[in-house]
Design an enzyme around this catalytic site. Sequence first.
Site, mmCIF file in Angstrom:
data_model
loop_
_atom_site.group_PDB
_atom_site.id
_atom_site.type_symbol
_atom_site.label_atom_id
_atom_site.label_comp_id
_atom_site.label_asym_id
_atom_site.label_seq_id
_atom_site.Cartn_x
_atom_site.Cartn_y
_atom_site.Cartn_z
ATOM 1 N N ASP A 1 0.883 -1.360 0.082
ATOM 2 C CA ASP A 1 0.031 0.063 -0.111
ATOM 3 C C ASP A 1 0.841 1.228 0.127
ATOM 4 O O ASP A 1 0.436 2.224 0.583
ATOM 5 C CB ASP A 1 -0.959 0.020 1.335
ATOM 6 C CG ASP A 1 -1.817 -1.189 1.272
ATOM 7 O OD1 ASP A 1 -2.239 -1.774 0.212
ATOM 8 O OD2 ASP A 1 -1.948 -1.839 2.474
ATOM 9 N N LYS B 1 2.475 2.313 -5.032
ATOM 10 C CA LYS B 1 3.182 1.922 -6.265
ATOM 11 C C LYS B 1 2.307 1.993 -7.454
ATOM 12 O O LYS B 1 2.792 2.302 -8.619
ATOM 13 C CB LYS B 1 3.193 0.185 -6.208
ATOM 14 C CG LYS B 1 4.273 -0.329 -5.037
ATOM 15 C CD LYS B 1 4.818 -1.722 -4.785
ATOM 16 C CE LYS B 1 3.449 -2.422 -4.663
ATOM 17 N NZ LYS B 1 2.896 -2.099 -3.084
ATOM 18 N N GLY C 1 -4.368 -4.058 -4.176
ATOM 19 C CA GLY C 1 -5.470 -3.248 -4.668
ATOM 20 C C GLY C 1 -4.782 -1.786 -4.682
ATOM 21 O O GLY C 1 -4.208 -1.455 -3.891
ATOM 22 N N HIS C 2 -5.198 -1.169 -5.750
ATOM 23 C CA HIS C 2 -4.914 0.038 -5.859
ATOM 24 C C HIS C 2 -5.781 1.050 -6.747
ATOM 25 O O HIS C 2 -6.301 0.567 -7.603
ATOM 26 C CB HIS C 2 -3.263 0.420 -6.177
ATOM 27 C CG HIS C 2 -2.786 -0.198 -7.324
ATOM 28 N ND1 HIS C 2 -1.976 -1.041 -7.260
ATOM 29 C CD2 HIS C 2 -3.125 0.040 -8.602
ATOM 30 C CE1 HIS C 2 -1.699 -1.764 -8.467
ATOM 31 N NE2 HIS C 2 -2.353 -1.002 -9.324
ATOM 32 N N GLN D 1 2.183 -6.051 -3.032
ATOM 33 C CA GLN D 1 2.566 -6.012 -1.563
ATOM 34 C C GLN D 1 3.878 -5.106 -1.428
ATOM 35 O O GLN D 1 4.291 -4.427 -2.225
ATOM 36 C CB GLN D 1 2.626 -7.485 -0.899
ATOM 37 C CG GLN D 1 1.070 -8.044 -1.031
ATOM 38 C CD GLN D 1 0.763 -8.703 -2.102
ATOM 39 O OE1 GLN D 1 1.617 -9.440 -2.908
ATOM 40 N NE2 GLN D 1 -0.498 -8.600 -2.440
HETATM 41 P P1 IMP Z 1 -2.837 -12.808 1.803
HETATM 42 O O1 IMP Z 1 -1.820 -12.090 0.717
HETATM 43 O O2 IMP Z 1 -4.256 -12.554 1.480
HETATM 44 O O3 IMP Z 1 -2.482 -14.256 2.131
HETATM 45 O O4 IMP Z 1 -2.329 -11.985 3.122
HETATM 46 C C1 IMP Z 1 -1.332 -12.205 3.780
HETATM 47 C C2 IMP Z 1 -0.622 -10.687 4.395
HETATM 48 O O5 IMP Z 1 -0.587 -9.968 3.575
HETATM 49 C C3 IMP Z 1 -1.722 -10.099 5.401
HETATM 50 O O6 IMP Z 1 -1.300 -9.533 6.432
HETATM 51 C C4 IMP Z 1 -2.405 -9.337 4.258
HETATM 52 O O7 IMP Z 1 -3.090 -8.148 5.095
HETATM 53 C C5 IMP Z 1 -1.257 -8.716 3.642
HETATM 54 N N1 IMP Z 1 -1.726 -8.210 2.093
HETATM 55 C C6 IMP Z 1 -1.825 -8.919 1.243
HETATM 56 N N2 IMP Z 1 -1.920 -8.069 0.201
HETATM 57 C C7 IMP Z 1 -1.725 -7.115 0.762
HETATM 58 C C8 IMP Z 1 -1.709 -5.689 -0.088
HETATM 59 O O8 IMP Z 1 -1.853 -5.396 -1.294
HETATM 60 N N3 IMP Z 1 -1.407 -4.526 0.697
HETATM 61 C C9 IMP Z 1 -1.245 -4.610 1.958
HETATM 62 N N4 IMP Z 1 -1.342 -5.754 2.744
HETATM 63 C C10 IMP Z 1 -1.613 -6.837 1.791
#
Ligand code: IMP
Length: 432
Positions: free
Chosen positions: A13, A16, A40-41, A221
Site C-alpha cells: 500500500d 506503487k 489493490g490500488h 505488496q
Molecule cells: P494474503 O496475501 O491474502 O495471504 O495475506 C497475507 C498478509 O499480506 C496479510 O497481512 C494481508 O493483510 C497482507 N496483504 C496482502 N495483500 C496486501 C496488499 O496489497 N497490501 C497490504 N497488505 C496486503
Amino acid sequence: MSILVVVGAQWGDEGKGKIVHFLARKAQYVARYQGGNNAGHTVVVGKKRYALHLIPSGILLKQTKNVIGSGVVLSPSAFREEVLGLEKQGISSRKRLFVSLGAHVILPYHILLDGLREDSGRGIGTTKRGIGPCYEDKVARIGIRVCDYLEPEIFKKLVAQNLKIRSAELARLKPLSSIEKEVFSDYASLRNFIKPYAKDTSLLLSQAIERKENVLLESAQGAMLDLDFGTYPFVTSSSPIAGGAATGSGISPSAIEFVLGVSKAYTTRVGLGPFPSEMESKRGDYLREKGHEYGTTTGRPRRIGSLDLVQLRHAIRISGINALAVTKLDTLSGTGPIEVCVAYKWKGKTISDFPWSRKIQQEARPVVIRLPGFSGDLGSARHFSDLPKAAQNYILWIEKKLKISIPTVSVGPDLRQTILRDSSLDALSSFV
Ligand code: IMP
C-alpha cells in the site's frame, strides 16, 4: 531501453500503482510478477478513478502492453470481473493484456481453505482471497496452471485429485460434491474468456527486451510481506522483493537495470503481525483519516506507524533498491513534528538491523526522534522548491540517513501531483 523494477519498500500500500502509472507512460510493457487479487490500488486519472487488483496499471495507457506473469496467482472470475469493469470505463484489454500460461489459478476451494485457516485461531489477517492455499498447491506440485485450466480433460482430472487431497479439511465446510459443482459451474465460459489472453509471457518479454523496449516490472505488496524476508509468518505467500521479479516474470535477473523502491512518508500495514514503529496514539488515528488509510481490497483500517529507518534499510538491502519514491508527503502536513523511528530497543539493547526473531520483532520498541513539521497545501506543489522548507528538509534528511536518492515525491493521488527531482538517474531517465 531499460528494465526497471518497482517494489514496495514497506508492508504494501505504498502507492506503487500511481508511481507505476507515472513511469509506464514511457514503457512498452508493464508486468506484474507475484501476488494476486489480494492487492489493490486506486489510480486517479483526471476525474476518473480506477480500482485495480490484478491487472497492471499500465492498462490505463493506450500504448502500453501488460503482462500478468507466471509468479502471479490468478482467480479466473476476478480476472474476468476486472477486465469487464475496465471495459465499462472505456479501457479495452484485448491484444494488450497477456496472462502467463504458467500462472496458477485460484479456485473456489482455495478461498474456502483461506477462510477456514483464518477462522481457526491461527489466522494472520489474510485478505481471504485464496492466495496462500493456491501458492501452497503450487509448492506441493499439485497446482493448476492457466495452461492446465485451458485443457478440460486435464483440468477435470487435477480438480478431482486436489479435492481428494484436501478432502479432510474441506469436508468440514461443505460436501465435496457441492465444492466440485462450484468449480465447474462457470468453467466453460471462464475458460473461453481467458483463452485469448493466455500466452508465453516470458517469451513476449524476452522479445521486447531484444527489441530494446522499456519494460517495467511491478510488485504487489511490499518487502516486509515477503515470504522469505518479511515478518514471517505474517507475510504473503510470494516474493514481492526484486529477486521475485525475475522468477515471477521469466526474464533474466541480469536484464534488470534499476530497482525503484516506493515508500510512504510514514508507514502503514494491514493484517496482523509485528509493526515496531506503530503509533498507538491519537496521532495514528488522525493520520488514518487524513490519509484515507483503509484497504482498497478489504476496506480494513490500516495500522499507522512512523517512518521506520531500520525496516527501510532492510528493504533497500534485500531488493538492491537504487532509489526511492516517497509518497503521501502531503498527509503529514499540519500534523505537528514528524516522528521517525531510527532504531529499535529490546531488553536495553539498541537494534539497527531488522531482527529475524519473531519475539524481538514483536517486543522491540521504536527509538523515535522528532523533526520539524510543516503545514500548508502541498498538493499544489509541482517542483521540489514549491514545498515548505521543512518538508524539503525531511526528504533530504531521509536521503542522508538511508544513503539513497529520492528522485520522486508524491503529494496527492493525481499524476500531476508527482514531483520529479532528479531524472538524471540513468535507467530511470528512460521512463521520465
Ligand atoms: P494474503 O496475501 O491474502 O495471504 O495475506 C497475507 C498478509 O499480506 C496479510 O497481512 C494481508 O493483510 C497482507 N496483504 C496482502 N495483500 C496486501 C496488499 O496489497 N497490501 C497490504 N497488505 C496486503
